[in-house]
Design an enzyme around this catalytic site. Structure first.
Site, PDB file in Angstrom:
ATOM      1  N   TYR A 116      21.791   1.298  11.602  1.00  0.00           N
ATOM      2  CA  TYR A 116      21.099   0.480  10.609  1.00  0.00           C
ATOM      3  C   TYR A 116      21.786  -0.877  10.415  1.00  0.00           C
ATOM      4  O   TYR A 116      21.393  -1.862  11.020  1.00  0.00           O
ATOM      5  CB  TYR A 116      20.920   1.235   9.266  1.00  0.00           C
ATOM      6  CG  TYR A 116      19.797   0.597   8.490  1.00  0.00           C
ATOM      7  CD1 TYR A 116      18.518   1.138   8.469  1.00  0.00           C
ATOM      8  CD2 TYR A 116      19.993  -0.631   7.852  1.00  0.00           C
ATOM      9  CE1 TYR A 116      17.482   0.483   7.822  1.00  0.00           C
ATOM     10  CE2 TYR A 116      18.958  -1.291   7.209  1.00  0.00           C
ATOM     11  CZ  TYR A 116      17.711  -0.724   7.194  1.00  0.00           C
ATOM     12  OH  TYR A 116      16.697  -1.376   6.569  1.00  0.00           O
ATOM     13  N   SER A 143       0.781  -1.244   0.000  1.00  0.00           N
ATOM     14  CA  SER A 143       0.000   0.000   0.000  1.00  0.00           C
ATOM     15  C   SER A 143       0.807   1.285   0.000  1.00  0.00           C
ATOM     16  O   SER A 143       0.251   2.354  -0.294  1.00  0.00           O
ATOM     17  CB  SER A 143      -0.938  -0.002   1.214  1.00  0.00           C
ATOM     18  OG  SER A 143      -0.195  -0.227   2.388  1.00  0.00           O
ATOM     19  N   LYS A 187      17.707  -7.873   9.097  1.00  0.00           N
ATOM     20  CA  LYS A 187      17.889  -8.019   7.640  1.00  0.00           C
ATOM     21  C   LYS A 187      18.827  -9.185   7.322  1.00  0.00           C
ATOM     22  O   LYS A 187      18.681  -9.832   6.286  1.00  0.00           O
ATOM     23  CB  LYS A 187      18.417  -6.719   7.025  1.00  0.00           C
ATOM     24  CG  LYS A 187      17.421  -5.568   7.065  1.00  0.00           C
ATOM     25  CD  LYS A 187      16.220  -5.813   6.179  1.00  0.00           C
ATOM     26  CE  LYS A 187      15.283  -4.619   6.133  1.00  0.00           C
ATOM     27  NZ  LYS A 187      14.042  -4.895   5.404  1.00  0.00           N
TER      28      LYS A 187
END
Ligand code: NAI
Length: 395
Positions: free
Chosen positions: A235, A50, A244
């Site tokens: 990160y 979306s 990740k």
């Protein structure tokens, strides 16, 4: 009602239906102008469809290759005069545009981590699509209730091992300050991996495979980020980066399973840092993005979500040849961000940025424009003083 932006920290709590539709149309127009991607995907499942990279992937598949798409997302409808979240309006606008173009487009609104939503998707694919040949996994979620244990895992954006101090910017107020973020405790590392790691992607792919809903040769892609050293503590080496790593682990195992199924493949695409709802919440990163935008715009190499995804599909996924992978087996569309001259310039500018010179040293203005566009504000041709109906049912 008349809907204006109401920014609270790193979110805008309002969204404009007409503006979101105009934003979606801009992305559709971009993909159409780039011309057809052939042979592209035909039947596509997008999990996280979306906003951001997922929406851009869906638009590229539909309007670049004429693909039928099923979109899964978790958005809030409008309630008591409060507008819905942007992804709600985006999905309606996309679906209307796709159907007007004669394309199949259906949506499932709900929590993609649950067995129920997976089952609904399987049923719909079986009934309407037969099998899917591309599965995009583009979730960015704050929490996940584990479907087997019932435990609620919350993701966090923290360094691991040691506190991290660096510059950050309040993008709304334009104040540059120093922020110190305490390191995550072990449970937070595990919780973030449970939300943003690869287990749920594997669950989706196993469910699709077991139900015989993956076409022979099917592809699956999930998105990751690596970025420059200045953001590594928060990160790449932080809780999200470790999650990740787990996404990459899952990618290898899904790849093996798809290969066994008939020559399919799964991989991670490392994308560029961009203003999305997910990235605005990460400390330090918005300042980096503001500097990066200035440098890349000056060199004519700036890309947004739609440019990135159109390039991923056209030059990698559906280039008619094999994928170009880095040494870790990933596709890189962050290549233009990571070129040494750009990163050297970021390193040079970074220490000089202050509240006083923020407008000159960075593209904070461009950051804000893009941030507001994600909520449907600042789109050309939209009358923001006009009454608009916030309550639009999902289709
Ligand atoms: P976004 O916040 O724009 O989109 C997230 C999507 O996930 C939305 O469609 C939302 O409805 C959906 N979602 C969230 N929770 C859900 C749930 N429980 N069930 C169903 N749907 C749910 O995020 P963005 O930035 O597009 O991120 C997508 C992926 O791209 C993430 O994996 C992110 O780490 C990665 N990425 C983002 C970069 C950036 O700079 N924004 C850079 C490189 C990778």
């Amino acid at each position: 009602m008349i809907i204006k932006p109401k920014v609270r920290g790193f979110v805008c709590v309002t969204a404009h239906p007409t503006g979101c539709a105009a934003h979606v149309q801009e992305w559709i127009d971009y993909v159409k102008a780039k011309g057809p991607i052939k042979p592209g995907p035909k039947k596509v499942l997008v999990i996280g469809a979306s906003t951001g990279y997922g929406l851009a992937s869906r638009i590229t598949a539909a309007f670049g290759s004429g693909a039928a798409t099923l979109g899964i997302f978790f958005e809030r409808p409008s309630e008591e005069g409060r507008p819905a979240t942007p992804g709600w309006y985006n999905s309606i606008a996309f679906t209307n545009a796709a159907r007007a173009a004669g394309l199949y487009a259906k949506n499932i609104m709900g929590d993609a981590f649950t067995d129920e939503i997976k089952q609904q998707a399987l049923n719909l694919i079986r009934a309407d699509m037969g099998q899917v040949d591309l599965v995009i996994y583009s979730l960015a979620a704050p929490r996940r209730t584990h479907p087997r244990t019932g435990v609620v895992h919350k993701s966090c954006l923290k360094p691991v091992g040691a506190p991290y101090t660096n510059k950050t910017v309040d993008t709304d107020k334009g104040i540059v300050s120093e922020v110190t973020i305490e390191p995550a405790i072990e449970a937070e590392v595990a919780d973030t991996a449970a939300v943003m790691g690869g287990e749920d992607w594997e669950m989706w792919m196993n469910a699709l495979r077991d139900a015989n809903l993956l076409a022979p040769g099917a592809t699956s892609v999930a998105y990751s980020y690596i970025g420059p050293e200045v953001t590594w503590a928060i990160y790449k080496n932080g809780t999200i980066g470790l999650a990740k790593n787990d996404l990459e682990r899952a990618g290898s195992s899904i790849d093996a399973s798809l290969k066994a199924l008939g020559g399919g493949r799964a991989f991670i695409s490392v994308n560029k840092a961009l203003v999305t709802q997910a990235s605005s919440a990460i400390p330090v990163v918005p300042l980096y993005i503001s500097i990066l935008y200035k440098l890349m715009k000056a060199r004519g190499t700036h890309e947004g979500c739609i440019e990135q995804m159109q390039r991923l599909f056209a030059t990698q996924l559906y280039n008619g040849k094999s994928l170009t992978l880095d040494s870790g087996g990933r596709v890189r569309v962050d290549d233009l961000e990571m070129i040494p001259e750009i990163q050297a310039a970021v390193r040079e500018i970074w220490p000089t940025v202050t509240t006083e010179n923020l407008e000159q040293t960075t593209d904070i203005a461009g950051y804000r424009v893009e941030f507001l566009k994600n909520f449907g504000f600042g789109l050309a041709g939209v009358d923001y003083d006009a009454e608009v109906e916030p309550h639009v049912p999902m289709i």
